[in-house]
Design an enzyme around this catalytic site. Structure first.
Site, short mmCIF file in Angstrom:
data_model
loop_
_atom_site.label_atom_id
_atom_site.label_comp_id
_atom_site.label_asym_id
_atom_site.label_seq_id
_atom_site.Cartn_x
_atom_site.Cartn_y
_atom_site.Cartn_z
N ASN A 71 64.10 -30.84 36.05
CA ASN A 71 64.63 -29.75 36.87
C ASN A 71 63.56 -28.68 37.03
O ASN A 71 62.67 -28.54 36.19
CB ASN A 71 65.85 -29.14 36.16
CG ASN A 71 66.48 -28.02 36.96
OD1 ASN A 71 66.65 -28.11 38.17
ND2 ASN A 71 66.84 -26.93 36.27
N HIS A 99 63.46 -24.51 37.40
CA HIS A 99 64.30 -23.33 37.26
C HIS A 99 63.46 -22.10 37.59
O HIS A 99 62.33 -21.97 37.10
CB HIS A 99 64.85 -23.23 35.84
CG HIS A 99 65.74 -22.05 35.63
ND1 HIS A 99 67.03 -22.01 36.12
CD2 HIS A 99 65.52 -20.87 35.03
CE1 HIS A 99 67.56 -20.83 35.82
NE2 HIS A 99 66.67 -20.11 35.15
N SER A 156 59.84 -22.67 35.86
CA SER A 156 59.64 -23.62 34.77
C SER A 156 60.13 -24.99 35.21
O SER A 156 61.22 -25.11 35.78
CB SER A 156 60.45 -23.21 33.54
OG SER A 156 60.21 -21.87 33.18
C1 GRF Z 1 64.77 -22.93 43.81
O1 GRF Z 1 64.43 -21.58 43.57
C2 GRF Z 1 64.94 -23.66 42.53
O2 GRF Z 1 64.10 -23.24 41.50
C3 GRF Z 1 66.37 -23.34 42.19
O3 GRF Z 1 67.05 -23.35 43.42
C4 GRF Z 1 66.14 -23.03 44.47
C5 GRF Z 1 66.23 -24.14 45.45
O4 GRF Z 1 65.51 -23.93 46.62
N1 GRF Z 1 66.89 -24.25 41.20
P1 GRF Z 1 65.23 -25.14 47.62
O5 GRF Z 1 66.54 -25.83 47.91
O6 GRF Z 1 64.23 -26.08 46.98
O7 GRF Z 1 64.70 -24.50 48.87
#
Ligand code: GRF
Length: 229
Positions: A117, A119, A146
């Site tokens: 993932n 984050h 991260s």
């Molecule tokens: C990103 O900031 C990611 O870190 C978080 O959700 C957002 C998703 O953006 N988990 P995208 O869909 O990749 O544009």
């Protein structure tokens, strides 16, 4: 490559899970196209049937599965159906890229050793939502993202890579989030995935190994100064 680690066939098979705009997905697609990431996206799965990211996937000619949670009685049955679609694609890595739905522990266990993932915070700071606003409210000088393995505890799995930028005096949570996405997330995630598919990072017995050692400290890139990723 870490000794004794069987290397998966290349290119590595990825399944990418999204919920929204798909900017991380887009970065992964571009990293594959440019040869930075030796992988193939076998499936893009999404829990929102109108997500913008699905359009990005289809434009790139990728197979997609949009599965609506409302068609299922509970989280477990949705996750079972989602998991079955994923398993049918035989992924080496299941890549959460803005997948905004809590995963059941059965799902996490099913893909435990290959589930990663991104984050948008410097974990262990700011698990959960509203990370940009929380970093601003706290007066942090730097903010980051991260990439980590997923465990049943939310945003608490072992870290693979982190990257950060300086917080500007005039930042709103929107400007900070946009800059973090463009400067950090879209470079960090492909780089971390390349670590995995090239065997530089291995996840064994719940620990991250890099260069044949248990990784004590997660590599951290300052994306204000870095030009190489
Ligand atoms: C990103 O900031 C990611 O870190 C978080 O959700 C957002 C998703 O953006 N988990 P995208 O869909 O990749 O544009």
């Amino acid at each position: 490559m870490i000794d004794g680690t069987p290397r998966a066939a290349q290119p590595a098979r990825l399944v990418v899970l999204i919920s929204g705009r798909g900017r991380n997905l887009d970065a992964i697609i571009r990293a594959i196209e440019s040869g930075l990431l030796d992988a193939r996206i076998e499936l893009v799965a999404c829990n929102r049937i109108n997500a913008e990211g699905l359009r990005i996937a289809r434009l790139a000619g990728l197979r997609t599965a949009a599965i609506d949670p409302k068609a299922f009685a509970d989280r477990e049955s949705f996750d079972l159906a989602l998991g079955n679609r994923i398993a049918a694609a035989a992924p080496d890595w299941v890549v959460l890229a803005g997948y905004m739905r809590i995963l059941s522990s059965a799902f996490v266990q099913r893909f435990a050793d290959r589930l990663v993932n991104i984050h948008p915070s410097l974990l262990p700071r700011y698990k959960g939502l509203d990370t940009h606003a929380r970093a601003l409210a706290n007066g942090d000088a730097r903010h980051g993202a991260s990439v980590h393995f997923v465990t049943p505890d939310l945003d608490a799995g072992p870290l693979i890579r982190q990257g950060s930028i300086a917080v500007d005096r005039g930042d709103s949570h929107e400007t900070l989030a946009d800059r973090l996405m463009q400067r950090v997330e879209q470079r960090l995630y492909p780089a971390a995935l390349a670590d995995l598919v090239d065997g530089r990072v291995v996840y064994r017995q719940g620990r991250v190994w890099r260069d044949e050692r248990i990784q004590e400290q997660c590599p951290h890139v300052d994306y204000d100064t870095s030009v190489d990723e």
